[in-house]
Design a protein around this motif. Structure first.
Motif, short mmCIF file in Angstrom:
data_model
loop_
_atom_site.label_atom_id
_atom_site.label_comp_id
_atom_site.label_asym_id
_atom_site.label_seq_id
_atom_site.Cartn_x
_atom_site.Cartn_y
_atom_site.Cartn_z
N THR A 157 0.87 -1.19 0.00
CA THR A 157 0.00 0.00 0.00
C THR A 157 0.90 1.23 0.00
N PRO A 158 0.68 2.17 -0.94
CA PRO A 158 1.51 3.37 -0.93
C PRO A 158 1.44 4.07 0.43
N ALA A 159 2.57 4.52 0.93
CA ALA A 159 2.64 5.23 2.22
C ALA A 159 2.99 6.69 1.93
N PRO A 160 2.75 7.58 2.92
CA PRO A 160 3.08 8.99 2.66
C PRO A 160 4.54 9.16 2.27
N GLU A 161 4.77 10.09 1.35
CA GLU A 161 6.15 10.40 0.93
C GLU A 161 6.94 10.87 2.15
N MET A 162 8.24 10.57 2.15
CA MET A 162 9.05 10.95 3.31
C MET A 162 9.23 12.46 3.40
N PRO A 163 9.25 13.00 4.62
CA PRO A 163 9.58 14.43 4.77
C PRO A 163 11.05 14.65 4.37
N ASN A 164 11.45 15.90 4.23
CA ASN A 164 12.83 16.19 3.77
C ASN A 164 13.85 16.03 4.89
N GLY A 165 13.90 14.87 5.49
CA GLY A 165 14.87 14.64 6.56
C GLY A 165 16.13 13.98 6.02
N GLY A 166 17.00 13.60 6.96
CA GLY A 166 18.23 12.91 6.58
C GLY A 166 18.29 11.54 7.24
N ILE A 167 19.08 10.65 6.64
CA ILE A 167 19.24 9.31 7.20
C ILE A 167 20.72 8.94 7.20
N LEU A 168 21.14 8.32 8.29
CA LEU A 168 22.50 7.79 8.42
C LEU A 168 22.38 6.27 8.48
N LEU A 169 23.19 5.58 7.68
CA LEU A 169 23.20 4.11 7.69
C LEU A 169 24.57 3.64 8.17
N ILE A 170 24.57 2.65 9.04
CA ILE A 170 25.85 2.06 9.46
C ILE A 170 25.73 0.54 9.47
N ASN A 171 26.68 -0.11 8.81
CA ASN A 171 26.74 -1.57 8.83
C ASN A 171 28.08 -1.99 9.42
N PRO A 172 28.06 -2.85 10.46
CA PRO A 172 29.31 -3.20 11.14
C PRO A 172 30.14 -4.26 10.44
N GLY A 173 29.74 -4.66 9.23
CA GLY A 173 30.56 -5.61 8.48
C GLY A 173 30.32 -7.06 8.86
N VAL A 174 29.21 -7.31 9.54
CA VAL A 174 28.86 -8.68 9.92
C VAL A 174 27.66 -9.08 9.07
N GLY A 175 27.80 -10.07 8.23
CA GLY A 175 26.68 -10.55 7.41
C GLY A 175 25.69 -11.28 8.31
N VAL A 176 24.38 -11.04 8.09
CA VAL A 176 23.36 -11.69 8.92
C VAL A 176 22.40 -12.43 7.99
N SER A 177 22.16 -13.70 8.32
CA SER A 177 21.29 -14.53 7.47
C SER A 177 19.83 -14.33 7.87
N THR A 178 18.99 -13.90 6.91
CA THR A 178 17.57 -13.63 7.21
C THR A 178 16.86 -14.86 7.80
N PRO A 179 16.99 -16.09 7.19
CA PRO A 179 16.30 -17.23 7.81
C PRO A 179 16.74 -17.49 9.26
N ASP A 180 18.04 -17.31 9.54
CA ASP A 180 18.53 -17.54 10.93
C ASP A 180 17.84 -16.58 11.90
N ILE A 181 17.66 -15.33 11.47
CA ILE A 181 17.07 -14.33 12.38
C ILE A 181 15.59 -14.63 12.62
N PHE A 182 14.87 -15.04 11.55
CA PHE A 182 13.46 -15.42 11.76
C PHE A 182 13.37 -16.63 12.68
N ARG A 183 14.31 -17.59 12.55
CA ARG A 183 14.30 -18.77 13.44
C ARG A 183 14.53 -18.34 14.88
N SER A 184 15.48 -17.45 15.10
CA SER A 184 15.76 -16.99 16.47
C SER A 184 14.59 -16.19 17.02
N PHE A 185 13.92 -15.44 16.14
CA PHE A 185 12.73 -14.68 16.57
C PHE A 185 11.72 -15.65 17.20
#
Ligand SMILES: C[C@](O)(CO)[C@H](O)COP(=O)(O)OP(=O)(O)OC[C@H]1O[C@@H](n2ccc(N)nc2=O)[C@H](O)[C@@H]1O
Ligand SMILES: Nc1ncnc2c1ncn2[C@@H]1O[C@H](COP(=O)(O)OP(=O)(O)OP(=O)(O)O)[C@@H](O)[C@H]1O
Length: 298
Positions: A157-185
């Motif tokens: 479903t379309p969501a409201p357009e984002m306001p004119n803010g900023g975003i910072l992304l940081i990845n610590p260099g550790v690959g994470v497997s999506t199925p493993d995380i759902f299993r742990s959830f």
């Protein structure tokens, strides 16, 4: 006009609630997905007998250019649908970290579908039908616009357009497997009953957005931290920056994001963290949200 090069933007789950589970094991979600300026780039080169892929970019090493690559899977799926025997040399410039919760592979697959739809005159509904079997995150990446994702990711479903803010992304260099995380959830207690967020027709400001996000969560954050405790350090580093409005993990991790009043404030936070990031080998990106033109426009 055919676009023979296009950008595959990082998908950010601003919140991610796990609401149920299908009999096949896939989880039902409610998530607000938006896109950051950070992106991979895909280009279509000369025509040849069989699709081929060459991979460049900071995160290209370690990613196979074989049949498992989502770029080739997407290209072949659209070729089969169009009934064409034409194929092309494709190039992926991989600037987004792999297996990092920002849907890089999904964005690449969707980007490949978009570019080749110009070559074979496929419609957006053709692309959506092809996107779903390629991965739960691929449908939302076709349009790369703010979208509420439900079902396992196919109810959009379309969501409201984002306001004119900023975003910072940081990845610590550790690959994470999506199925493993759902299993742990599931192992860590599973579904938490939550009030379904009501999204407005538009955001009046970043603060307005953040007020709503504070009533939400990423249900995969705790299981991801159990796999990769460094995620806690990343969240603390982001949250401690002045003007940070909210910090949270995206998708199944390990990339975390911080929201800021402006892109400039996000840049300042990235700069303040440069020494830490360099010392620890963290990938960082800051800037605006991606506001996309619709599929099919040059
Ligand atoms: C966590 C998210 O990134 C949120 O946007 C997505 O739901 C994951 O999307 P994705 O990486 O494209 O996921 P897929 O490649 O389709 O699925 C990988 C695996 O994750 C689990 N999976 C994925 C999506 C979903 N809704 N429920 C799941 O349980 C399944 O074990 C699946 O085998
Ligand atoms: N073009 C591609 N780019 C990245 N990963 C790819 C690609 N093609 C196949 N893959 C495989 O897909 C897996 C998931 O990669 P991706 O970067 O999409 O993860 P993610 O960011 O965690 O995704 P999501 O947020 O959708 O869970 C990787 O383990 C990788 O081997």
């Amino acid at each position: 006009m055919t676009r023979l090069q296009d950008t595959a933007h990082a998908k950010i789950n601003l919140y991610l609630h796990v609401t149920g589970r299908r009999p096949d094991g896939y989880h039902l979600l409610d998530s607000l997905a938006v896109f950051a300026g950070a992106a991979d780039t895909i280009s279509v080169g000369e025509k040849c007998d069989r699709f081929s892929l060459s991979i460049q970019g900071r995160f290209g090493k370690g990613l196979e250019a074989d049949d498992s690559n989502l770029v080739l899977k997407a290209a072949r799926a659209l070729q089969a649908k169009s009934g064409s025997h034409d194929a092309y040399r494709l190039t992926l410039k991989k600037d987004l970290p792999v297996a990092s919760g920002i849907g890089g592979g999904s964005a690449d697959a969707a980007c490949t579908l978009r570019i080749l739809s110009g070559v074979w005159n496929a419609t957006e509904s053709d692309l959506c039908a092809l996107a779903e079997p390629l991965g739960a995150d691929v449908p939302v990446c076709v349009r790369q616009q703010a979208t509420r994702m439900e079902g396992i990711g196919e109810i959009l479903t379309p969501a409201p357009e984002m306001p004119n803010g900023g975003i910072l992304l940081i990845n610590p260099g550790v690959g994470v497997s999506t199925p493993d995380i759902f299993r742990s959830f599931a192992a860590m207690g599973g579904i938490v009953q939550r009030t379904k967020p009501v999204l407005p027709s538009q955001w009046s400001s970043m603060r307005d957005l953040v007020d709503l996000l504070r009533q939400t969560a990423n249900d995969l954050q705790a299981p991801a931290i159990a796999h990769a405790p460094i995620i806690s350090d990343v969240l603390t580093a982001i949250q401690s920056q002045s003007d940070c409005l909210l910090s949270r993990m995206s998708g199944s991790g390990a990339t975390c994001f911080g929201l800021f009043p402006t892109p400039q404030k996000a840049h300042e936070a990235e700069e303040a963290l440069t020494q830490t990031a360099t010392r620890l080998g963290w990938w960082t990106w800051s800037g605006p949200f991606h506001q996309n033109s619709p599929v099919g426009t040059p």
